[in-house]
Design a protein around this motif. Structure first.
Motif, PDB file in Angstrom:
ATOM      1  N   MET A  91       1.412  -0.554 -11.969  1.00  0.00           N
ATOM      2  CA  MET A  91       1.877   0.014 -10.930  1.00  0.00           C
ATOM      3  C   MET A  91       1.137   0.754  -9.972  1.00  0.00           C
ATOM      4  SD  MET A  91       5.635   1.842 -10.790  1.00  0.00           S
ATOM      5  CE  MET A  91       5.153   2.991 -12.048  1.00  0.00           C
ATOM      6  N   TRP A  92       1.258   0.667  -8.731  1.00  0.00           N
ATOM      7  CA  TRP A  92       0.299   1.296  -7.796  1.00  0.00           C
ATOM      8  C   TRP A  92       1.312   2.155  -6.577  1.00  0.00           C
ATOM      9  CZ3 TRP A  92      -4.552   2.789  -7.912  1.00  0.00           C
ATOM     10  CH2 TRP A  92      -5.116   3.227  -6.741  1.00  0.00           C
ATOM     11  N   SER A  93       0.968   3.251  -6.488  1.00  0.00           N
ATOM     12  CA  SER A  93       1.534   3.878  -5.346  1.00  0.00           C
ATOM     13  C   SER A  93       0.964   4.214  -4.184  1.00  0.00           C
ATOM     14  CB  SER A  93       2.367   5.365  -6.143  1.00  0.00           C
ATOM     15  OG  SER A  93       3.153   5.362  -6.719  1.00  0.00           O
ATOM     16  N   THR A  94       1.387   3.945  -2.877  1.00  0.00           N
ATOM     17  CA  THR A  94       0.764   4.462  -1.698  1.00  0.00           C
ATOM     18  C   THR A  94       1.302   5.481  -1.180  1.00  0.00           C
ATOM     19  OG1 THR A  94       0.266   2.032  -1.448  1.00  0.00           O
ATOM     20  CG2 THR A  94       0.154   3.462   0.594  1.00  0.00           C
ATOM     21  N   ASN A  95       0.508   6.610  -1.033  1.00  0.00           N
ATOM     22  CA  ASN A  95       0.980   7.739  -0.310  1.00  0.00           C
ATOM     23  C   ASN A  95       1.228   7.713   1.136  1.00  0.00           C
ATOM     24  OD1 ASN A  95      -1.504   8.689   0.836  1.00  0.00           O
ATOM     25  ND2 ASN A  95      -2.118   9.580  -1.125  1.00  0.00           N
ATOM     26  N   GLN A  96       1.939   8.648   1.622  1.00  0.00           N
ATOM     27  CA  GLN A  96       2.136   8.633   3.296  1.00  0.00           C
ATOM     28  C   GLN A  96       0.818   8.927   3.924  1.00  0.00           C
ATOM     29  OE1 GLN A  96       5.245   8.076   4.636  1.00  0.00           O
ATOM     30  NE2 GLN A  96       4.120   7.968   6.569  1.00  0.00           N
ATOM     31  N   GLN A  97       0.040   9.610   3.312  1.00  0.00           N
ATOM     32  CA  GLN A  97      -1.252   9.780   4.252  1.00  0.00           C
ATOM     33  C   GLN A  97      -2.006   8.461   4.495  1.00  0.00           C
ATOM     34  OE1 GLN A  97      -2.285  12.602   5.807  1.00  0.00           O
ATOM     35  NE2 GLN A  97      -4.087  11.281   6.508  1.00  0.00           N
ATOM     36  N   ALA A  98      -2.035   7.721   3.216  1.00  0.00           N
ATOM     37  CA  ALA A  98      -2.695   6.498   3.443  1.00  0.00           C
ATOM     38  C   ALA A  98      -2.075   5.520   4.524  1.00  0.00           C
ATOM     39  CB  ALA A  98      -2.838   5.791   2.316  1.00  0.00           C
ATOM     40  N   GLN A 109      19.865  -4.455   2.901  1.00  0.00           N
ATOM     41  CA  GLN A 109      18.359  -4.277   3.123  1.00  0.00           C
ATOM     42  C   GLN A 109      17.667  -3.642   1.832  1.00  0.00           C
ATOM     43  OE1 GLN A 109      16.791  -5.386   5.952  1.00  0.00           O
ATOM     44  NE2 GLN A 109      18.762  -6.548   5.795  1.00  0.00           N
ATOM     45  N   THR A 110      18.494  -3.283   0.962  1.00  0.00           N
ATOM     46  CA  THR A 110      17.529  -2.529  -0.241  1.00  0.00           C
ATOM     47  C   THR A 110      17.811  -3.363  -1.408  1.00  0.00           C
ATOM     48  OG1 THR A 110      19.652  -1.003  -0.660  1.00  0.00           O
ATOM     49  CG2 THR A 110      17.970  -0.387   0.821  1.00  0.00           C
ATOM     50  N   ARG A 111      17.625  -4.570  -1.436  1.00  0.00           N
ATOM     51  CA  ARG A 111      17.463  -5.565  -2.231  1.00  0.00           C
ATOM     52  C   ARG A 111      16.866  -5.453  -3.524  1.00  0.00           C
ATOM     53  NH1 ARG A 111      16.224 -11.937  -1.584  1.00  0.00           N
ATOM     54  NH2 ARG A 111      15.841 -12.438  -3.588  1.00  0.00           N
ATOM     55  N   SER A 112      15.525  -5.092  -3.192  1.00  0.00           N
ATOM     56  CA  SER A 112      14.390  -4.829  -4.027  1.00  0.00           C
ATOM     57  C   SER A 112      13.779  -3.647  -3.812  1.00  0.00           C
ATOM     58  CB  SER A 112      13.551  -6.025  -4.294  1.00  0.00           C
ATOM     59  OG  SER A 112      13.912  -7.124  -4.481  1.00  0.00           O
ATOM     60  N   TYR A 113      14.049  -2.830  -2.800  1.00  0.00           N
ATOM     61  CA  TYR A 113      13.241  -1.631  -2.349  1.00  0.00           C
ATOM     62  C   TYR A 113      14.257  -0.465  -2.393  1.00  0.00           C
ATOM     63  CZ  TYR A 113      10.224   1.155   0.723  1.00  0.00           C
ATOM     64  OH  TYR A 113       9.261   2.013   1.212  1.00  0.00           O
ATOM     65  N   PHE A 114      14.085   0.515  -3.189  1.00  0.00           N
ATOM     66  CA  PHE A 114      14.909   1.448  -3.255  1.00  0.00           C
ATOM     67  C   PHE A 114      14.357   2.787  -4.012  1.00  0.00           C
ATOM     68  CE2 PHE A 114      15.652  -1.979  -6.382  1.00  0.00           C
ATOM     69  CZ  PHE A 114      15.034  -1.420  -7.426  1.00  0.00           C
ATOM     70  N   PRO A 115      15.089   3.990  -4.215  1.00  0.00           N
ATOM     71  CA  PRO A 115      14.660   5.183  -4.880  1.00  0.00           C
ATOM     72  C   PRO A 115      13.969   4.930  -6.094  1.00  0.00           C
ATOM     73  CG  PRO A 115      16.551   5.712  -3.690  1.00  0.00           C
ATOM     74  CD  PRO A 115      16.318   4.075  -3.576  1.00  0.00           C
ATOM     75  N   ASP A 163      10.631   9.262  -2.850  1.00  0.00           N
ATOM     76  CA  ASP A 163       9.890   7.816  -2.894  1.00  0.00           C
ATOM     77  C   ASP A 163      10.901   6.688  -3.315  1.00  0.00           C
ATOM     78  OD1 ASP A 163       7.650   9.501  -2.758  1.00  0.00           O
ATOM     79  OD2 ASP A 163       7.055   9.914  -4.654  1.00  0.00           O
ATOM     80  N   PHE A 164      10.439   5.589  -2.754  1.00  0.00           N
ATOM     81  CA  PHE A 164      11.033   4.386  -2.635  1.00  0.00           C
ATOM     82  C   PHE A 164       9.860   3.608  -3.625  1.00  0.00           C
ATOM     83  CE2 PHE A 164      14.324   5.482  -0.310  1.00  0.00           C
ATOM     84  CZ  PHE A 164      15.299   4.423  -0.064  1.00  0.00           C
ATOM     85  N   ARG A 165      10.515   2.508  -4.117  1.00  0.00           N
ATOM     86  CA  ARG A 165       9.613   1.544  -4.802  1.00  0.00           C
ATOM     87  C   ARG A 165       9.976   0.079  -4.609  1.00  0.00           C
ATOM     88  NH1 ARG A 165      10.592   0.677 -11.170  1.00  0.00           N
ATOM     89  NH2 ARG A 165      12.995   1.056 -11.028  1.00  0.00           N
ATOM     90  N   LEU A 166       9.273  -0.917  -4.550  1.00  0.00           N
ATOM     91  CA  LEU A 166       9.626  -2.413  -4.384  1.00  0.00           C
ATOM     92  C   LEU A 166       9.616  -2.943  -5.868  1.00  0.00           C
ATOM     93  CD1 LEU A 166      10.105  -4.731  -2.670  1.00  0.00           C
ATOM     94  CD2 LEU A 166       7.619  -5.283  -2.311  1.00  0.00           C
ATOM     95  N   ALA A 167      10.466  -3.183  -6.280  1.00  0.00           N
ATOM     96  CA  ALA A 167      10.748  -3.648  -7.528  1.00  0.00           C
ATOM     97  C   ALA A 167      10.638  -5.073  -7.694  1.00  0.00           C
ATOM     98  CB  ALA A 167      11.891  -3.214  -8.315  1.00  0.00           C
ATOM     99  N   HIS A 168      10.020  -5.393  -9.030  1.00  0.00           N
ATOM    100  CA  HIS A 168       9.857  -6.848  -9.232  1.00  0.00           C
ATOM    101  C   HIS A 168       9.987  -6.947 -10.854  1.00  0.00           C
ATOM    102  CE1 HIS A 168       7.478 -10.972  -9.549  1.00  0.00           C
ATOM    103  NE2 HIS A 168       8.940 -11.081  -9.652  1.00  0.00           N
ATOM    104  N   ASN A 178      13.554 -10.488 -13.934  1.00  0.00           N
ATOM    105  CA  ASN A 178      14.562 -11.255 -13.363  1.00  0.00           C
ATOM    106  C   ASN A 178      15.672 -10.424 -12.641  1.00  0.00           C
ATOM    107  OD1 ASN A 178      13.194 -13.553 -14.038  1.00  0.00           O
ATOM    108  ND2 ASN A 178      14.205 -13.683 -15.944  1.00  0.00           N
ATOM    109  N   THR A 179      15.696  -8.988 -12.806  1.00  0.00           N
ATOM    110  CA  THR A 179      16.686  -8.249 -11.933  1.00  0.00           C
ATOM    111  C   THR A 179      16.452  -8.197 -10.500  1.00  0.00           C
ATOM    112  OG1 THR A 179      17.163  -7.154 -14.049  1.00  0.00           O
ATOM    113  CG2 THR A 179      18.099  -6.058 -12.070  1.00  0.00           C
ATOM    114  N   TYR A 180      15.335  -7.648 -10.293  1.00  0.00           N
ATOM    115  CA  TYR A 180      14.726  -7.781  -9.071  1.00  0.00           C
ATOM    116  C   TYR A 180      13.417  -8.415  -8.760  1.00  0.00           C
ATOM    117  CZ  TYR A 180      17.626  -3.626  -9.122  1.00  0.00           C
ATOM    118  OH  TYR A 180      18.764  -2.856  -9.580  1.00  0.00           O
ATOM    119  N   ASP A 181      13.532  -9.241  -7.698  1.00  0.00           N
ATOM    120  CA  ASP A 181      12.533 -10.266  -7.578  1.00  0.00           C
ATOM    121  C   ASP A 181      11.265  -9.684  -6.638  1.00  0.00           C
ATOM    122  OD1 ASP A 181      13.757 -10.309  -4.883  1.00  0.00           O
ATOM    123  OD2 ASP A 181      14.463 -12.435  -5.095  1.00  0.00           O
ATOM    124  N   GLY A 182      11.323  -8.533  -6.129  1.00  0.00           N
ATOM    125  CA  GLY A 182      10.244  -8.140  -5.165  1.00  0.00           C
ATOM    126  C   GLY A 182      10.139  -8.317  -3.791  1.00  0.00           C
TER     127      GLY A 182
END
Length: 181
Positions: A1-8, A68-74, A111-116, A119-123
């Motif tokens: 897992m990798w997080s991208t911060n707002q500064q980047a 719109q928050t299918r796989s992207y959420f807090p 912070d939000f994440r894109l989940a994969h 089989n619950t969330y497909d990214g």
């Protein structure tokens, strides 16, 4: 897992320099060039704050936000607070009469994440303007979702029923404001 911060993200939007491996991967997997993404993420869309809020608090708006928050959420609460968090970011960005992907992203309250996962969330994200994307990546990537989100909100904003301040009312005679006491 990798997080991208707002500064980047800010560095990329301001200079085009990619200083984060997660950001580089996201750009590569988006189906767009870095220059196309920078232009799309920073493009402003004029909106009316009350009209945006009217839509986002309506039944149709809540359904839109949930979609719109299918796989992207807090990160921690997942779908539980996704609608509220995304709505608050959009409204916060709309306060000045303009929204953009970059502004919405910067206004996310958590912070939000894109989940994969399992089989619950497909990214994949439900890009709301599929007519303007040409590849699978463009039609499902997180960056495409961000690029198209402001135009979809702008198109769906619900006009307020109130006359603008200073405009004469139609049909009714204007009366002076009376105190409530």
């Amino acid at each position: 897992m990798w997080s991208t911060n707002q500064q980047a993200i800010n560095t990329f939007l301001n200079t085009g320099e990619i200083t984060d491996r997660g950001l580089a991967d996201g750009i590569h997997l988006s189906g767009w060039t870095a220059a196309e993404l920078r232009a799309g993420l920073t493009k402003p869309y004029g909106v009316d704050l009350a009209s945006v809020a009217n839509f986002l608090y309506s039944d149709a708006g809540v359904k839109f936000l949930d979609n719109q928050t299918r796989s992207y959420f807090p990160y921690w609460t997942m779908k539980t607070d996704a609608v509220v968090a995304l709505r608050s970011a959009i409204i916060a960005d709309a306060a000045d009469g303009s929204i953009s992907s970059a502004g919405i992203l910067a206004a996310l309250p958590v912070d939000f994440r894109l989940a994969h996962t399992c089989n619950t969330y497909d990214g994949k994200q439900n890009v709301c303007d599929k007519g303007r994307c040409t590849t699978e990546a463009q039609c499902t990537s997180l960056f495409s979702w961000y690029v198209f989100l402001p135009s979809c909100v702008q198109a769906r904003q619900v006009s307020t029923a109130y006359p603008t301040l200073g405009a004469p009312s139609t049909g009714a005679q204007q009366r002076p404001i009376r105190a409530l006491w």
